[in-house]
Design a protein around this motif. Structure first.
Motif, PDB file in Angstrom:
ATOM      1  N   GLU A  37       0.832  -1.215   0.000  1.00 19.25           N
ATOM      2  CA  GLU A  37       0.000   0.000   0.000  1.00 19.25           C
ATOM      3  C   GLU A  37       0.863   1.260   0.000  1.00 19.25           C
ATOM      4  OE1 GLU A  37      -3.280   0.240  -0.462  1.00 19.25           O
ATOM      5  OE2 GLU A  37      -3.290  -1.942  -0.675  1.00 19.25           O
ATOM      6  N   GLN A  38       1.941   1.270   0.784  1.00 13.01           N
ATOM      7  CA  GLN A  38       2.828   2.438   0.820  1.00 13.01           C
ATOM      8  C   GLN A  38       3.505   2.644  -0.523  1.00 13.01           C
ATOM      9  OE1 GLN A  38       5.438   1.638   4.116  1.00 13.01           O
ATOM     10  NE2 GLN A  38       3.994   2.427   5.632  1.00 13.01           N
ATOM     11  N   GLY A  39       3.938   1.553  -1.146  1.00 13.77           N
ATOM     12  CA  GLY A  39       4.574   1.646  -2.461  1.00 13.77           C
ATOM     13  C   GLY A  39       3.617   2.167  -3.511  1.00 13.77           C
ATOM     14  N   ARG A  40       2.383   1.676  -3.487  1.00 12.36           N
ATOM     15  CA  ARG A  40       1.389   2.143  -4.462  1.00 12.36           C
ATOM     16  C   ARG A  40       1.097   3.622  -4.250  1.00 12.36           C
ATOM     17  NH1 ARG A  40      -4.229  -0.938  -5.409  1.00 12.36           N
ATOM     18  NH2 ARG A  40      -4.345  -0.722  -3.163  1.00 12.36           N
ATOM     19  N   LYS A  41       1.024   4.046  -2.994  1.00 15.98           N
ATOM     20  CA  LYS A  41       0.753   5.456  -2.711  1.00 15.98           C
ATOM     21  C   LYS A  41       1.908   6.330  -3.209  1.00 15.98           C
ATOM     22  CE  LYS A  41      -0.729   8.605   0.917  1.00 15.98           C
ATOM     23  NZ  LYS A  41      -1.096   8.753   2.311  1.00 15.98           N
ATOM     24  N   GLN A  42       3.140   5.852  -3.063  1.00 12.43           N
ATOM     25  CA  GLN A  42       4.291   6.612  -3.548  1.00 12.43           C
ATOM     26  C   GLN A  42       4.251   6.747  -5.060  1.00 12.43           C
ATOM     27  OE1 GLN A  42       7.627   4.498  -1.873  1.00 12.43           O
ATOM     28  NE2 GLN A  42       7.742   5.869  -0.116  1.00 12.43           N
ATOM     29  N   ILE A  43       3.874   5.694  -5.750  1.00 15.54           N
ATOM     30  CA  ILE A  43       3.777   5.757  -7.208  1.00 15.54           C
ATOM     31  C   ILE A  43       2.690   6.736  -7.620  1.00 15.54           C
ATOM     32  CG2 ILE A  43       3.115   4.427  -9.264  1.00 15.54           C
ATOM     33  CD1 ILE A  43       4.563   2.017  -7.901  1.00 15.54           C
ATOM     34  N   ILE A  44       1.534   6.671  -6.965  1.00 15.38           N
ATOM     35  CA  ILE A  44       0.435   7.582  -7.290  1.00 15.38           C
ATOM     36  C   ILE A  44       0.850   9.020  -7.006  1.00 15.38           C
ATOM     37  CG2 ILE A  44      -1.906   8.272  -6.609  1.00 15.38           C
ATOM     38  CD1 ILE A  44      -2.449   5.208  -6.290  1.00 15.38           C
ATOM     39  N   THR A  45       1.535   9.231  -5.893  1.00 15.04           N
ATOM     40  CA  THR A  45       2.032  10.568  -5.566  1.00 15.04           C
ATOM     41  C   THR A  45       2.964  11.060  -6.663  1.00 15.04           C
ATOM     42  OG1 THR A  45       1.826  10.175  -3.195  1.00 15.04           O
ATOM     43  CG2 THR A  45       3.360  11.891  -3.864  1.00 15.04           C
ATOM     44  N   GLY A  46       3.848  10.212  -7.128  1.00 11.75           N
ATOM     45  CA  GLY A  46       4.756  10.585  -8.216  1.00 11.75           C
ATOM     46  C   GLY A  46       4.010  10.928  -9.483  1.00 11.75           C
ATOM     47  N   LEU A  47       2.981  10.168  -9.808  1.00 17.54           N
ATOM     48  CA  LEU A  47       2.183  10.455 -11.003  1.00 17.54           C
ATOM     49  C   LEU A  47       1.462  11.794 -10.868  1.00 17.54           C
ATOM     50  CD1 LEU A  47       0.724   6.901 -11.677  1.00 17.54           C
ATOM     51  CD2 LEU A  47       2.412   8.126 -13.069  1.00 17.54           C
ATOM     52  N   ILE A  48       0.935  12.058  -9.688  1.00 18.29           N
ATOM     53  CA  ILE A  48       0.258  13.341  -9.448  1.00 18.29           C
ATOM     54  C   ILE A  48       1.250  14.478  -9.620  1.00 18.29           C
ATOM     55  CG2 ILE A  48      -0.794  14.782  -7.655  1.00 18.29           C
ATOM     56  CD1 ILE A  48      -2.148  12.176  -6.593  1.00 18.29           C
ATOM     57  N   GLU A  49       2.448  14.322  -9.050  1.00 15.91           N
ATOM     58  CA  GLU A  49       3.459  15.375  -9.113  1.00 15.91           C
ATOM     59  C   GLU A  49       3.956  15.622 -10.535  1.00 15.91           C
ATOM     60  OE1 GLU A  49       6.252  13.956  -6.204  1.00 15.91           O
ATOM     61  OE2 GLU A  49       5.187  14.951  -4.547  1.00 15.91           O
ATOM     62  N   THR A  50       3.862  14.625 -11.410  1.00 16.41           N
ATOM     63  CA  THR A  50       4.279  14.827 -12.805  1.00 16.41           C
ATOM     64  C   THR A  50       3.159  15.399 -13.654  1.00 16.41           C
ATOM     65  OG1 THR A  50       3.713  12.569 -13.437  1.00 16.41           O
ATOM     66  CG2 THR A  50       5.982  12.974 -12.731  1.00 16.41           C
ATOM     67  N   GLY A  51       1.983  15.598 -13.028  1.00 12.99           N
ATOM     68  CA  GLY A  51       0.882  16.234 -13.749  1.00 12.99           C
ATOM     69  C   GLY A  51      -0.113  15.274 -14.376  1.00 12.99           C
ATOM     70  N   ALA A  52      -0.017  14.005 -14.045  1.00 14.90           N
ATOM     71  CA  ALA A  52      -0.975  13.039 -14.598  1.00 14.90           C
ATOM     72  C   ALA A  52      -2.374  13.356 -14.094  1.00 14.90           C
ATOM     73  CB  ALA A  52      -0.582  11.620 -14.197  1.00 14.90           C
ATOM     74  N   ASP A  53      -3.330  13.067 -14.922  1.00 15.83           N
ATOM     75  CA  ASP A  53      -4.731  13.376 -14.614  1.00 15.83           C
ATOM     76  C   ASP A  53      -5.355  12.275 -13.744  1.00 15.83           C
ATOM     77  OD1 ASP A  53      -6.931  11.871 -16.095  1.00 15.83           O
ATOM     78  OD2 ASP A  53      -7.552  13.908 -16.560  1.00 15.83           O
ATOM     79  N   ASP A  54      -6.228  12.668 -12.831  1.00 15.78           N
ATOM     80  CA  ASP A  54      -6.803  11.755 -11.840  1.00 15.78           C
ATOM     81  C   ASP A  54      -7.514  10.557 -12.468  1.00 15.78           C
ATOM     82  OD1 ASP A  54      -5.846  13.472  -9.940  1.00 15.78           O
ATOM     83  OD2 ASP A  54      -7.799  14.183  -9.262  1.00 15.78           O
ATOM     84  N   GLU A  55      -8.248  10.793 -13.563  1.00 14.87           N
ATOM     85  CA  GLU A  55      -8.980   9.698 -14.202  1.00 14.87           C
ATOM     86  C   GLU A  55      -8.013   8.649 -14.742  1.00 14.87           C
ATOM     87  OE1 GLU A  55      -9.720  12.977 -14.830  1.00 14.87           O
ATOM     88  OE2 GLU A  55     -11.617  13.013 -13.726  1.00 14.87           O
ATOM     89  N   TRP A  56      -6.908   9.094 -15.343  1.00 20.26           N
ATOM     90  CA  TRP A  56      -5.921   8.167 -15.887  1.00 20.26           C
ATOM     91  C   TRP A  56      -5.244   7.386 -14.761  1.00 20.26           C
ATOM     92  CZ3 TRP A  56      -0.577   7.605 -15.538  1.00 20.26           C
ATOM     93  CH2 TRP A  56      -0.016   6.704 -16.446  1.00 20.26           C
ATOM     94  N   ILE A  57      -4.883   8.087 -13.690  1.00 22.15           N
ATOM     95  CA  ILE A  57      -4.247   7.418 -12.548  1.00 22.15           C
ATOM     96  C   ILE A  57      -5.187   6.363 -11.969  1.00 22.15           C
ATOM     97  CG2 ILE A  57      -3.313   7.704 -10.223  1.00 22.15           C
ATOM     98  CD1 ILE A  57      -2.442  10.542 -11.056  1.00 22.15           C
ATOM     99  N   ALA A  58      -6.460   6.703 -11.827  1.00 19.71           N
ATOM    100  CA  ALA A  58      -7.446   5.755 -11.298  1.00 19.71           C
ATOM    101  C   ALA A  58      -7.551   4.531 -12.201  1.00 19.71           C
ATOM    102  CB  ALA A  58      -8.802   6.432 -11.147  1.00 19.71           C
ATOM    103  N   LYS A  59      -7.518   4.769 -13.503  1.00 16.24           N
ATOM    104  CA  LYS A  59      -7.637   3.663 -14.454  1.00 16.24           C
ATOM    105  C   LYS A  59      -6.439   2.718 -14.364  1.00 16.24           C
ATOM    106  CE  LYS A  59      -8.247   2.718 -19.353  1.00 16.24           C
ATOM    107  NZ  LYS A  59      -8.371   3.301 -20.689  1.00 16.24           N
ATOM    108  N   VAL A  60      -5.225   3.257 -14.367  1.00 20.82           N
ATOM    109  CA  VAL A  60      -4.045   2.390 -14.368  1.00 20.82           C
ATOM    110  C   VAL A  60      -3.767   1.775 -12.996  1.00 20.82           C
ATOM    111  CG1 VAL A  60      -2.963   3.517 -16.343  1.00 20.82           C
ATOM    112  CG2 VAL A  60      -2.384   4.268 -14.041  1.00 20.82           C
ATOM    113  N   SER A  61      -4.168   2.458 -11.923  1.00 25.06           N
ATOM    114  CA  SER A  61      -3.917   1.927 -10.582  1.00 25.06           C
ATOM    115  C   SER A  61      -5.041   1.022 -10.096  1.00 25.06           C
ATOM    116  CB  SER A  61      -3.735   3.070  -9.581  1.00 25.06           C
ATOM    117  OG  SER A  61      -4.942   3.774  -9.391  1.00 25.06           O
ATOM    118  N   LYS A  62      -6.164   1.055 -10.819  1.00 22.63           N
ATOM    119  CA  LYS A  62      -7.352   0.273 -10.439  1.00 22.63           C
ATOM    120  C   LYS A  62      -7.866   0.663  -9.049  1.00 22.63           C
ATOM    121  CE  LYS A  62      -6.241  -3.625 -13.408  1.00 22.63           C
ATOM    122  NZ  LYS A  62      -6.631  -3.029 -14.619  1.00 22.63           N
ATOM    123  N   LEU A  63      -7.705   1.943  -8.726  1.00 22.27           N
ATOM    124  CA  LEU A  63      -8.247   2.502  -7.490  1.00 22.27           C
ATOM    125  C   LEU A  63      -9.394   3.435  -7.848  1.00 22.27           C
ATOM    126  CD1 LEU A  63      -5.063   3.467  -5.450  1.00 22.27           C
ATOM    127  CD2 LEU A  63      -6.694   1.682  -4.911  1.00 22.27           C
TER     128      LEU A  63
END
Length: 76
Positions: A37-63
């Motif tokens: 869970e911590q690793g997944r959160k770090q990856i999502i945080t990194g994606l957010i910081e690079t400007g990735a859009d929430d819908e795309w992050i949700a799709k690829v992370s399955k969250l």
């Protein structure tokens, strides 16, 4: 007559070993889950910081997108 370990009544040492092993296995599973869970959160945080859009992050992370928005809010 040959006695097998399985035929003997459990000893205190045997019971303690069983409890220790079960505790170790449970602790390992919980630790693995928390680490994942911590690793997944770090990856999502990194994606957010690079400007990735929430819908795309949700799709690829399955969250759920609500979880992504929650993480984004924590960053502010």
């Amino acid at each position: 007559m040959h006695l097998f370990k399985e035929d003997l009544p459990p000893t205190l040492a045997g019971v303690l070993e069983l409890v220790r092993r079960e505790g170790f296995e449970q602790g390992f599973k919980e630790g693995f889950k928390q680490g994942f869970e911590q690793g997944r959160k770090q990856i999502i945080t990194g994606l957010i910081e690079t400007g990735a859009d929430d819908e795309w992050i949700a799709k690829v992370s399955k969250l759920p997108i609500t979880k992504i928005k929650e993480i984004r809010k924590e960053l502010k």
